[in-house]
Design a protein around this motif. Structure first.
Motif, PDB file in Angstrom:
ATOM      1  N   ALA A  53       1.059   8.264 -17.205  1.00  0.00           N
ATOM      2  CA  ALA A  53       2.158   7.736 -16.829  1.00  0.00           C
ATOM      3  C   ALA A  53       2.246   6.945 -15.491  1.00  0.00           C
ATOM      4  CB  ALA A  53       3.460   8.750 -16.613  1.00  0.00           C
ATOM      5  N   ILE A  54       1.408   7.506 -14.441  1.00  0.00           N
ATOM      6  CA  ILE A  54       1.102   7.356 -13.236  1.00  0.00           C
ATOM      7  C   ILE A  54       0.126   5.927 -13.238  1.00  0.00           C
ATOM      8  CG2 ILE A  54       0.124   7.535 -10.862  1.00  0.00           C
ATOM      9  CD1 ILE A  54       1.271  10.536 -11.345  1.00  0.00           C
ATOM     10  N   ALA A  55      -0.711   6.094 -14.106  1.00  0.00           N
ATOM     11  CA  ALA A  55      -1.767   5.162 -14.096  1.00  0.00           C
ATOM     12  C   ALA A  55      -1.024   3.615 -14.650  1.00  0.00           C
ATOM     13  CB  ALA A  55      -2.933   5.536 -15.013  1.00  0.00           C
ATOM     14  N   GLU A  56      -0.061   3.876 -15.497  1.00  0.00           N
ATOM     15  CA  GLU A  56       0.498   3.078 -16.091  1.00  0.00           C
ATOM     16  C   GLU A  56       1.640   2.200 -15.331  1.00  0.00           C
ATOM     17  OE1 GLU A  56       3.894   2.162 -19.964  1.00  0.00           O
ATOM     18  OE2 GLU A  56       2.512   3.857 -19.729  1.00  0.00           O
ATOM     19  N   ALA A  57       2.330   2.875 -14.444  1.00  0.00           N
ATOM     20  CA  ALA A  57       3.074   2.604 -13.518  1.00  0.00           C
ATOM     21  C   ALA A  57       2.527   1.611 -12.183  1.00  0.00           C
ATOM     22  CB  ALA A  57       3.939   3.642 -12.705  1.00  0.00           C
ATOM     23  N   LEU A  58       1.341   2.243 -11.844  1.00  0.00           N
ATOM     24  CA  LEU A  58       0.292   1.296 -10.830  1.00  0.00           C
ATOM     25  C   LEU A  58       0.045   0.107 -11.448  1.00  0.00           C
ATOM     26  CD1 LEU A  58      -1.911   4.238  -9.716  1.00  0.00           C
ATOM     27  CD2 LEU A  58      -0.208   3.188  -8.192  1.00  0.00           C
ATOM     28  N   ALA A  59      -0.406   0.084 -12.695  1.00  0.00           N
ATOM     29  CA  ALA A  59      -0.949  -1.137 -13.467  1.00  0.00           C
ATOM     30  C   ALA A  59       0.198  -2.117 -13.304  1.00  0.00           C
ATOM     31  CB  ALA A  59      -1.534  -0.920 -14.642  1.00  0.00           C
ATOM     32  N   ALA A  60       1.441  -1.569 -13.528  1.00  0.00           N
ATOM     33  CA  ALA A  60       2.600  -2.487 -13.963  1.00  0.00           C
ATOM     34  C   ALA A  60       3.097  -2.983 -12.599  1.00  0.00           C
ATOM     35  CB  ALA A  60       3.875  -1.638 -14.466  1.00  0.00           C
ATOM     36  N   TYR A  61       3.043  -2.061 -11.596  1.00  0.00           N
ATOM     37  CA  TYR A  61       3.330  -2.497 -10.065  1.00  0.00           C
ATOM     38  C   TYR A  61       2.340  -3.723  -9.920  1.00  0.00           C
ATOM     39  CZ  TYR A  61       4.085  -2.691  -5.081  1.00  0.00           C
ATOM     40  OH  TYR A  61       4.235  -3.063  -3.788  1.00  0.00           O
ATOM     41  N   VAL A  62       0.972  -3.659 -10.053  1.00  0.00           N
ATOM     42  CA  VAL A  62      -0.001  -4.473  -9.602  1.00  0.00           C
ATOM     43  C   VAL A  62       0.334  -5.756 -10.490  1.00  0.00           C
ATOM     44  CG1 VAL A  62      -2.370  -5.215  -9.642  1.00  0.00           C
ATOM     45  CG2 VAL A  62      -1.540  -3.152  -8.754  1.00  0.00           C
ATOM     46  N   ALA A  63       0.402  -5.780 -11.671  1.00  0.00           N
ATOM     47  CA  ALA A  63       0.896  -6.977 -12.441  1.00  0.00           C
ATOM     48  C   ALA A  63       2.081  -7.670 -12.180  1.00  0.00           C
ATOM     49  CB  ALA A  63       0.994  -6.629 -13.944  1.00  0.00           C
ATOM     50  N   GLU A  69       3.496   5.778  -2.960  1.00  0.00           N
ATOM     51  CA  GLU A  69       4.838   6.415  -3.711  1.00  0.00           C
ATOM     52  C   GLU A  69       4.518   6.495  -5.024  1.00  0.00           C
ATOM     53  OE1 GLU A  69       7.897   4.204  -1.996  1.00  0.00           O
ATOM     54  OE2 GLU A  69       7.860   5.096   0.010  1.00  0.00           O
ATOM     55  N   ILE A  70       3.981   5.605  -5.747  1.00  0.00           N
ATOM     56  CA  ILE A  70       3.813   5.795  -7.120  1.00  0.00           C
ATOM     57  C   ILE A  70       2.925   6.938  -7.507  1.00  0.00           C
ATOM     58  CG2 ILE A  70       3.047   4.679  -9.251  1.00  0.00           C
ATOM     59  CD1 ILE A  70       4.131   1.984  -8.263  1.00  0.00           C
ATOM     60  N   LEU A  71       1.761   6.936  -6.821  1.00  0.00           N
ATOM     61  CA  LEU A  71       0.660   7.636  -7.121  1.00  0.00           C
ATOM     62  C   LEU A  71       1.040   9.082  -6.686  1.00  0.00           C
ATOM     63  CD1 LEU A  71      -2.363   8.303  -7.941  1.00  0.00           C
ATOM     64  CD2 LEU A  71      -3.066   7.868  -5.430  1.00  0.00           C
ATOM     65  N   PHE A  72       1.568   9.438  -5.576  1.00  0.00           N
ATOM     66  CA  PHE A  72       1.817  10.627  -5.094  1.00  0.00           C
ATOM     67  C   PHE A  72       3.319  11.212  -5.306  1.00  0.00           C
ATOM     68  CE2 PHE A  72      -1.751   9.093  -2.531  1.00  0.00           C
ATOM     69  CZ  PHE A  72      -2.603  10.561  -2.412  1.00  0.00           C
ATOM     70  N   SER A  80       0.813  -1.083   0.143  1.00  0.00           N
ATOM     71  CA  SER A  80       0.001  -0.003   0.108  1.00  0.00           C
ATOM     72  C   SER A  80       0.796   1.208  -0.055  1.00  0.00           C
ATOM     73  CB  SER A  80      -0.915  -0.064   1.263  1.00  0.00           C
ATOM     74  OG  SER A  80      -1.721  -1.272   1.332  1.00  0.00           O
ATOM     75  N   VAL A  81       1.987   1.426   0.894  1.00  0.00           N
ATOM     76  CA  VAL A  81       2.745   2.430   0.898  1.00  0.00           C
ATOM     77  C   VAL A  81       3.530   2.490  -0.368  1.00  0.00           C
ATOM     78  CG1 VAL A  81       4.706   3.324   1.902  1.00  0.00           C
ATOM     79  CG2 VAL A  81       3.244   2.378   3.348  1.00  0.00           C
ATOM     80  N   ASP A  82       3.902   1.450  -1.081  1.00  0.00           N
ATOM     81  CA  ASP A  82       4.631   1.497  -2.439  1.00  0.00           C
ATOM     82  C   ASP A  82       3.838   1.833  -3.477  1.00  0.00           C
ATOM     83  OD1 ASP A  82       6.943   0.350  -1.160  1.00  0.00           O
ATOM     84  OD2 ASP A  82       6.498  -1.656  -2.087  1.00  0.00           O
ATOM     85  N   MET A  83       2.613   1.499  -3.588  1.00  0.00           N
ATOM     86  CA  MET A  83       1.678   2.025  -4.423  1.00  0.00           C
ATOM     87  C   MET A  83       1.385   3.670  -4.113  1.00  0.00           C
ATOM     88  SD  MET A  83      -1.072  -1.093  -5.099  1.00  0.00           S
ATOM     89  CE  MET A  83      -1.887  -0.091  -6.428  1.00  0.00           C
TER      90      MET A  83
END
Length: 514
Positions: free
Chosen positions: A493-503, A215-218, A210-213
């Motif tokens: 770019a943030i949306a793509e990074a979040l999706a990549a992290y989850v995947a 950090e991607i978002l904010f 949750s913290v990692d995600m």
């Protein structure tokens, strides 16, 4: 009020323009509630002092258990507590002293800065239902929740004007593996809404995700300096702190993120049957939990939590909206304010199986108690059914609509020149009416709060429309909100990074449904 998205404007003037304005799609979020009314204080100073003294006795002489957590025991030993096995006995005054470093209020930042919330002081932040494995709607009845249901609730929360917070596990998506569903849930909160949200607490590594995600978002630097999550840490009442919840608390405290330290109590089963006895146990548990968060990181934001309900002594089932539960809420609020801490309690709690009269009565008792009792963060503010086993789509919008009443009540009573209405009284005089006077014409749009769900039409008009009951009206409101949902913009770019992290995280481990 903050307004996001777009507004469709009609053409023409006069009545046509006003009709277009009324029917245009708006995505509005009211600012969090700021009370201009006094809190209801049910306990005397003497009663509060008795509870505080007794809670200190519980900590010093009976103690609390920190299970499967050697690091926690070591922290307590270093702080001066007495350790015997997994039992921690905390000397009088130590826990309260440690709690002094916790802030009296804090800001939880949303990705849309206009929707950030202040938690503490005179504020009230409303967040939706949390945790049910089942969902219910008028068309499909009761069933296990899916990820699609979860996303629907996030959209409804985003579209709900009086709801300030997107929440956390608004339902438990049982079609996604247990060890992976937190990733999908967080992604939904981050992409389908721009309101604040909660992190995962079901395993310490999921709190870390949750913290990692975030950090991607904010951005990592922003998260290091600001609170972007408020997450729920339940105590295993009576007086047991397990390694899963405490492990999640440790992750959040170390990262400077907020935790609600909350006993989970059914009175008569997990605490004494008396109000005073339950409040004593609540305070002892909260003192220990918040003190521990400050041992992990002094200054970490925390909320004094109290989730307490009573029990039906015939069946053993939990009951909601009872006078005893309200008394405990009021008393816990006083104890939290004496500690200078934000307070969590309340919600749209009920035992009813349907969004019916029982649900409405029980929910209203708790919502009003939360407003009057000084609650700062109200989880379960909308959508709760069947003792927390069910998230209901219809009840979600019914409750969210009624939160508008709390906003209006919290404003207090105006006494400016316009509110005194002396010009209107003089204009109308004896035997007249106020419908057409200047004061009414100037104020009619905002004079009275108006529901967006309930029916005010005359019988004949209502009957010709099919005589819908409240559940039917709420179902129509659900359809309307979803049909007009507009996803808030997010940097691609943030949306793509979040999706990549989850995947990547999901691919790194096999599915687990236990």
């Amino acid at each position: 009020m903050a307004e996001a998205g777009t507004r469709r404007r009609g053409r023409g003037g006069g009545g046509a323009a006003r009709r277009a304005e009324r029917t245009s799609v708006r995505i509005e979020t009211a600012k969090y509630i700021e009370r201009n009314i006094p809190n209801f204080e049910i306990l005397t100073d003497e009663a509060l002092e008795i509870i505080e003294t007794n809670a200190e006795t519980v900590l010093a002489e009976i103690g609390v258990n920190f299970v499967n957590n050697p690091a926690a025991l070591e922290r307590w030993r270093d702080a001066g507590a007495e350790i015997e096995g997994e039992r921690v006995r905390i000397p009088r005054g130590l826990a309260r002293k440690l709690c002094e470093t916790a802030p009296s209020s804090y800001t939880q930042h949303a990705r849309n800065p206009e929707k950030s919330v202040v938690i503490g002081g005179k504020t009230l932040v409303c967040a939706p239902v949390y945790g049910p494995p089942f969902v219910r709607d008028a068309a499909g009845g009761r069933r296990y929740a899916t990820m699609a249901d979860f996303e629907t609730f996030v959209k409804l929360g985003y579209m709900s004007k009086w709801l300030h917070h997107s929440g956390g596990t608004v339902c438990e998506p049982t079609d996604v593996p247990v060890n992976k569903r937190h990733l999908d849930m967080l992604l939904a909160h981050m992409t389908l809404s721009d309101k604040p949200f909660m992190g995962s607490v079901t395993e310490p590594s999921r709190a870390r995700d949750s913290v990692d995600m975030c950090e991607i978002l904010f951005g990592r630097d922003f998260v290091a300096e600001n609170t972007v999550m408020t997450s729920l840490i339940n105590i295993n009442s009576p007086m047991t702190f397990d390694d899963v919840m405490m492990g999640a608390l440790e992750v959040y405290a170390e990262a400077g993120q907020a935790s609600i330290v909350s006993p989970f109590i059914v009175g008569g089963a997990m605490a004494p049957v008396s109000v005073a006895g339950t409040l004593t146990q609540v305070l002892a548990e909260v003192l220990a939990g918040i003190a521990y968060s400050q041992l992990v990181r002094p200054g970490a934001p925390v909320i004094f939590g109290a989730f307490v309900t009573s029990i039906d002594m015939n069946s053993g089932a939990p009951t909601f909206g009872t006078p005893e539960a309200s008394q405990i809420l009021y008393g816990a609020g006083q104890l939290a304010r004496r500690m200078g801490l934000p307070f969590r309690s309340g919600g749209g709690l009920c035992a009813s199986k349907l969004p019916d009269a029982q649900a409405a009565y029980e929910t209203t008792h708790t919502l009003n108690a939360a407003l009057m009792g000084g609650v700062n963060f109200m989880l379960h503010a909308c959508g709760w059914l069947e003792g927390g086993l069910v998230s209901s789509f219809e009840k979600f919008v019914m409750d969210a609509d009624q939160l508008g009443v709390l906003h209006r009540l919290a404003q207090g009573v105006a006494f400016d020149e316009s509110a005194q209405a002396m010009d209107a009284i003089a204009e109308v005089g004896p035997g007249g009416h106020y419908l057409g006077c200047a004061h009414t014409q100037a104020n009619f749009k905002t004079a009275f709060w108006r529901s967006e769900v309930l029916d005010y039409r005359p019988f004949e008009t209502w009957d010709e429309a099919g005589a819908p009951d409240t559940q039917a009206l709420a179902a129509r409101r659900v359809e309307y909100l979803l049909a007009n949902y507009q996803q808030p913009a997010l940097d691609p770019a943030i949306a793509e990074a979040l999706a990549a992290y989850v995947a990547e995280k999901k691919a790194s481990m096999p599915d687990a449904f236990m």
